[in-house]
Structure formats: C-alpha cells, structure tokens
Design an enzyme around this catalytic site. Structure first.
Site, short mmCIF file in Angstrom:
data_model
loop_
_atom_site.label_atom_id
_atom_site.label_comp_id
_atom_site.label_asym_id
_atom_site.label_seq_id
_atom_site.Cartn_x
_atom_site.Cartn_y
_atom_site.Cartn_z
N HIS A 24 0.83 -1.21 0.00
CA HIS A 24 0.00 0.00 0.00
C HIS A 24 0.87 1.26 0.00
O HIS A 24 0.73 2.14 -0.86
CB HIS A 24 -0.91 -0.03 1.25
CG HIS A 24 -1.84 1.13 1.35
ND1 HIS A 24 -3.16 1.06 0.95
CD2 HIS A 24 -1.66 2.39 1.80
CE1 HIS A 24 -3.74 2.23 1.14
NE2 HIS A 24 -2.86 3.06 1.66
N GLU A 25 1.79 1.32 0.94
CA GLU A 25 2.63 2.53 1.05
C GLU A 25 3.55 2.66 -0.18
O GLU A 25 3.85 3.77 -0.62
CB GLU A 25 3.44 2.52 2.34
CG GLU A 25 2.61 2.50 3.63
CD GLU A 25 1.56 3.60 3.72
OE1 GLU A 25 1.78 4.70 3.17
OE2 GLU A 25 0.49 3.35 4.33
N HIS B 128 1.73 4.59 -2.77
CA HIS B 128 1.83 6.04 -2.48
C HIS B 128 3.22 6.54 -2.86
O HIS B 128 3.38 7.61 -3.45
CB HIS B 128 1.62 6.30 -0.99
CG HIS B 128 0.19 6.22 -0.52
ND1 HIS B 128 -0.81 6.97 -1.07
CD2 HIS B 128 -0.39 5.51 0.49
CE1 HIS B 128 -1.96 6.72 -0.43
NE2 HIS B 128 -1.72 5.84 0.51
N GLU C 68 -4.76 7.71 -2.94
CA GLU C 68 -5.21 6.40 -2.45
C GLU C 68 -5.45 5.43 -3.61
O GLU C 68 -5.30 4.22 -3.46
CB GLU C 68 -6.48 6.59 -1.61
CG GLU C 68 -6.85 5.41 -0.73
CD GLU C 68 -5.88 5.14 0.42
OE1 GLU C 68 -4.92 5.90 0.63
OE2 GLU C 68 -6.09 4.13 1.12
ZN ZN Z 1 -3.21 5.13 1.88
#
Ligand code: ZN
Length: 525
Positions: free
Chosen positions: A280-281, A284, A310
C-alpha cells in the site's frame, strides 16, 4: 478505450516562462522548503525520535508551519500572484507556468479566507481533542470525547462558512482533500454502491468461509522485511530515492522526488499485515517518486488529491497484490523466505487466504469488499454533523445501527465503534470519503490500463512491472497537482469517475472465490 501514451498531445516546444511567473515561483520555493523540513521532522518523530523529544519537536514543527503559512498568505504572495496571472494569460493552460498560477490561486484564496484566529482556535481545539480522544478510547468513554468533538464540528462549520460553498457546508471541507468533487457526487456514488454492496456481503457471508490459517504462524521480522522490500523493488519503488522504516501507523512522506520514504509495521505471528501495508505505502511512494522533477519546490509537486493518492496505493495493494497472478509470481519466494510456516503453501492457498471476506468492526482491518461500507458510514455521520441533522451525542447509537444494517456486526464498545479512528480528533472532517473514492478509482484505472496494455495478470505473473509503472507515470504520476482529480481521471481513463469498474471486478473475483452466485446490479432495489 482510454487514450494511449501516444495520443497525449506532446507539450508545446518549451514556452518561455514569463518573468512574473518565475518571480512567483521563486517566492514559493522557500515556502515549500519550510513545509518539507516540517515533514522531515514529523517523519523523524514517528520513526526514531525518543519520547523525550516530544515537547521540543512540537515547538519546532509549529514554528516551521507558522512561518510557511505566514509567508504564503502574505500580501506579497497576492501581489506576485496577480502579476503572474496577468502574464500567464494566454499560455497553454496545461503548461507548468499556467498550472502553477492556477493552483496557487486556489490555495491562496482558500488559506486567506480562513481567519487566523479561527486557525488558532482550531489548532488549540485539536491539541486538546487529540489527548481527550486517546484517553476516551482507552477508557471506552465516549462522553469524555463528545464535548471536544462538538467543538471540532462547530469550528469546521465556521471554516466552511468562511470559505463558502454552493450546495452545503460539507462541500467546502471535502474540497480541501478532494478538490473538484462535490458532496452530492460522493453521496450519489455511495448510495448506488451501497445498494449493490450490502446484498453482496450478505451472499458472501452465507457461502462457506475461506480458510486463511496459512497466514498464521511464525514469520521472523527480518525475513518479512526482506520479502516485502524485494517485492516492492521489483514492482517499481526506487530504493535509491527512498527507504522503509518502522512506525506504529504506516505512512508515506516525501521530501522531494529524490527522497520518498515509507514506513511499515510487523506482526511476527501474521503474514499478510506487514506485506499489504508495505505494498500500500509503496503505491503512495511510487506516485511521489514519479512526479515531474520540473515541478519540485512548487505547490504542484504533490498528489492531485487524497483520492488519487489512495488510488495508487490501492492499485498496488489490491489490483496487483491481491491478484492470483501476484501469488503465482511470489509464492515460491514466500516459501523460500518462510520455509517453516509456508512449506506447503501454494499460490492458490495464499491467494484465497489474503482475500477472505469477513464483516468486522475495525475499518483499518477490513477486507477489500467490506472496506467501503466502513467509509460510507463515516461519511454519512460526518455529513449529518456538519448539516446539523446529527447530534454528537447520538453518534454511538447511530454507529451501531449502521454497522448492523451495512455489515451485520455491532460493536459492544465505543472503543471498537465510534472512537476507533483518529481523524475527527485531528479536526479532519471531509477526509474519510477519499479512502473509498481512491479504492473505486483504482479499479477504473486498472480497467483503462488493461485496455492499453492487454492482460495485466499475465504481466504480473511474469514480473513485468515496467510497462505498468510507465503507464502510471505517463497518465497519473508526472502531472502532480496540475489537474483536479476528476480531470486527471478523465484524462487517464477516458471516462468520468464511477464505481462501476470496481463493483464489476469485485463481483467477478469474489463470485469465483466464494463459488457463490452473487447478486447482480439492481437485484437489491
Ligand atoms: Zn493510503
């Protein structure tokens, strides 16, 4: 079909940047430096700072933030901005210069309209609310937090009134996190989504549950760290321009395109949690690493919105990381990294385990299917608070009712209900919807990418991530904040924002996983 890279008009041969725009840019650069320096201090606070540093750090951060704010809202910025606007008139609106002027105007007007005494009152209310929330959650005592939340709501309404809005006050708050999106659009999207999603979750709950015991066991932290980092390196996160550390709550922060940092956390007894937070990170992080270096030290060198941000994290976490193809690629590596715990784990075992759906109480632990329902509930409640339809004191009961209706589970404590998220105590109202918007956008982006690149799963299973990264760089990353989220999405996918792609992908994937004939759109109405 979405536009392919070659259809994107190439920028006009370098247009000379008007001196007035250059002057604005030079004025803004040190302000960005102050903001970035504050980010470094925050990153350090969450990763390495000893607890004894808290008080000094709070002063340092507030000084840097105050200096940045004062310089930005100064009359001089307004003068330089007006001059730059006059000079940029007639420039290609997509040029860096015209975009810089347009986005700076939006930020400047917004920050100038909020009176400084309101900013100060909000900051005081937040520092008290943060502490009150921590102990209220620990003691399961909503009444102790309620007066603080009432103040936060009042101040947010005051802020919205100062900023102004067309339809409802919540619009002005949402706009801070998701520029270009209106409350009505979010509500419409969520209403339609909920009608399809609630029966879908019911049908899955009635089907035989997936066994995810393969994820429990002993997973040494060092091996987890190496495994996660090897994968995100292959997917495209650049460790020469970043690093990963440990923090209580994983996050990504950027000090410039050459230094974008991730954090994660480890659970020795559970396999998935660190890996998926790392993926997830990394999503980003790859976004921040992909911003056009020409935009550095300007307000354009950030993500277009929290929703778009996101969408990038969810794309890597869900569209890539929770696919069968991902585990076809990485199951052998997982068995090698964890020879005891995963000796017999096949790609299919891992694929099924990481996609187990189970209605639960806590948003951050929710699966891909139920997650958006947690967000909708929060959106409805906070919109009601801002409208005055919902009273803070009613929140615990409304929370339980909605959890029951949407997910069929009811928290027995407020700590596991209305008190679980930090956002309201930080003064953030209008933030929650961006989590769901990004999740929905990620599927829309995957669909458009697939139309351009062909079968994504085939590429993922072979570890061919470069074309995927290139597509994201071209269509999303490099633009920074030049476009609003709806504009960027339209350019990238050829279509307006919609929940359809996400719903369709969820229905197909989980229909197969749960061997259930899941309700089709409209069945529920
Ligand atoms: Zn996030």
């Amino acid at each position: 079909m979405s536009p392919s890279a070659s259809d994107v008009p190439s920028p006009p041969a370098t247009e000379p940047i008007p001196a007035e725009v250059e002057a604005l840019r030079e004025h803004l650069a040190p302000i960005q430096d102050l903001r970035t320096a504050a980010q470094v201090l925050s990153w350090d606070q969450e990763t390495y700072m000893p607890s004894g540093g808290a008080e000094a750090r709070a002063h340092q951060l507030s000084t840097l933030q105050r200096l940045a704010h004062e310089r930005f809202v100064a009359d001089e910025t307004g003068r330089l901005l007006s001059d730059a606007e006059a000079a940029a008139d007639g420039l290609d609106p997509e040029s860096d210069a015209a975009s810089l002027v347009r986005v700076t105007r939006r930020d400047f007007d917004r920050e100038r309209t909020v009176p400084s005494d309101l900013v100060a009152r909000m900051s005081q209310a937040v520092s008290r609310a943060k502490e009150a929330w921590k102990s209220a959650r620990a003691d399961d005592d909503f009444d102790a937090f309620a007066p603080h939340l009432e103040t936060i709501v009042e101040l947010n309404v005051e802020k919205a009134e100062a900023i102004g809005y067309k339809e409802e006050a919540y619009d002005a708050l949402l706009d801070e996190y998701e520029p270009g999106m209106t409350t009505a659009e979010v509500a419409d999207t969520f209403d339609r989504l909920r009608k399809d999603l609630v029966p879908l979750v019911d049908a899955i709950a009635d089907a035989p549950q997936i066994d995810d015991s393969v994820l429990q066991g002993s997973f040494p932290v060092e091996a987890q760290k190496a495994f996660g980092e090897d994968i995100i390196r292959e997917i495209g996160y650049d460790f020469d321009r970043g690093r990963q550390d440990v923090s209580a709550h994983p996050f990504t922060t950027s000090f410039g395109v050459g230094d974008v940092r991730l954090t994660t956390r480890f659970d020795e007894n559970h396999f998935g949690s660190s890996l998926y937070s790392t993926l997830h990170e990394a999503g980003h992080g790859m976004y921040e690493q992909g911003i056009d270096p020409d935009l550095e030290r300007t307000p354009l060198a950030e993500g277009a919105s929290l929703g778009i941000h996101e969408s990038q994290s969810r794309f890597v976490e869900n569209q890539i990381g929770r696919s069968r193809a991902f585990w076809e690629r990485y199951a052998p590596m997982a068995r090698e990294a964890f020879p005891d715990a995963l000796a017999d784990a096949g790609a299919d075992d891992l694929y099924r385990a990481v996609n187990r759906v189970e209605p639960s109480l806590i948003r951050v632990e929710a699966d891909e299917v139920t997650y958006n329902l947690h967000v909708m509930l929060r959106f409805e409640l906070e919109r009601g608070l801002v409208r005055g339809d919902v009273d803070v004191r009613e929140l615990p009961d409304l929370w339980r009712d909605k959890m029951d209706t949407y997910l069929g589970v009811v928290p027995d404590t407020d700590a596991n209900g209305v008190l679980q998220d930090v956002h309201w105590s930080l003064g953030a109202i209008g933030y929650f919807p961006t989590y769901a918007l990004g999740t929905l956008m990620s599927a829309q982006i995957a669909e458009a990418m697939e139309a351009d690149l062909g079968d994504l799963d085939a590429r993922v299973s072979r570890g061919e991530f470069q074309p995927i990264l290139d597509w994201l760089r071209t269509h999303i990353h490099r633009h920074g904040r030049k476009y609003t989220a709806p504009e960027l999405l339209k350019r990238a996918t050829g279509e307006a924002f919609s929940a359809d792609a996400w719903l369709q992908s969820i229905r197909e994937k989980y229909g197969a996983l749960y061997d259930a004939s899941l309700p089709q759109p409209g069945d529920a109405t």
